[in-house]
Structures are given as C-alpha cells and as structure tokens.
Design a protein around this motif. Structure first.
Motif, PDB file in Angstrom:
ATOM      1  N   LEU A  46       0.825  -1.206   0.000  1.00 41.41           N
ATOM      2  CA  LEU A  46       0.000   0.000   0.000  1.00 41.41           C
ATOM      3  C   LEU A  46       0.862   1.260   0.000  1.00 41.41           C
ATOM      4  N   LYS A  74       2.341   1.813  -3.421  1.00 37.17           N
ATOM      5  CA  LYS A  74       1.340   2.348  -4.344  1.00 37.17           C
ATOM      6  C   LYS A  74       1.119   3.842  -4.101  1.00 37.17           C
ATOM      7  N   VAL A 113      -5.630  -2.435  -4.411  1.00 40.18           N
ATOM      8  CA  VAL A 113      -5.238  -1.153  -5.017  1.00 40.18           C
ATOM      9  C   VAL A 113      -4.685  -1.320  -6.428  1.00 40.18           C
TER      10      VAL A 113
END
Length: 93
Positions: A21, A24, A58
């Motif tokens: 995460l 990203k 994601v």
C-alpha cells in the motif's frame, strides 16, 4: 511453537500488505519507491497472502508478470510446504 508461527505469519502478511500500500501511495505521488526485490522477498518469506490482498485492493504491480504470476506461485508453494509439514507433524506415524 505452532502458535508463534501462526502469529508470525499474520504479522508478516500485515507488513507485506502495508508495504504494498505504501509503495502504491508513493507511486501515485512520484516519490521514492520501495524496491521490488523487497516486495518480492516479503511475499516469498510468508507474506504472499498480504501481498495478494494489497495487489488486488489497489491494483498495484498487477501488470508485471513477476508479481502477477510469481506471488500466487509463492502462495501455492507455501501452502504446499505447510500441508506437508502438518501432515507429517500430526497425521503420519
């Protein structure tokens, strides 16, 4: 012993999830990224479930074959090794 292994894997998957995460987020903002080898090593050493969850959530690293094919293969390998271990630990005489 099995108790500590379970919680260790949960922690490792949580770390892998967060790393994916964060990577990203950094990619979206054009900042310094987490090296791909670190992301792959987290998945290889037991964080493949967390890595796959983050990749799906994601849509991160899904275009690269080393991730889209490699991480699921790592999960299959880890599940196979765990199955063999549990079989010989608890079932086989």
């Amino acid at each position: 012993m099995l108790f500590f292994c379970f919680y260790g894997l949960v922690l490792l998957n949580l770390v892998a999830f967060v790393f994916y995460l964060v990577d990203k987020h950094k990619a979206r903002h054009g900042r310094w990224r987490i090296p791909e080898r670190i992301l792959l090593l987290l998945a290889l050493f037991g964080g493949s479930v967390g890595a796959l969850m983050a990749m799906s959530l994601v849509r991160h690293k899904t275009q690269k074959n080393i991730f889209s094919v490699g991480v699921p293969l790592m999960l299959i390998l880890q599940m196979s090794l765990a199955s063999v271990y549990l079989y010989f630990r608890f079932i086989a005489d």
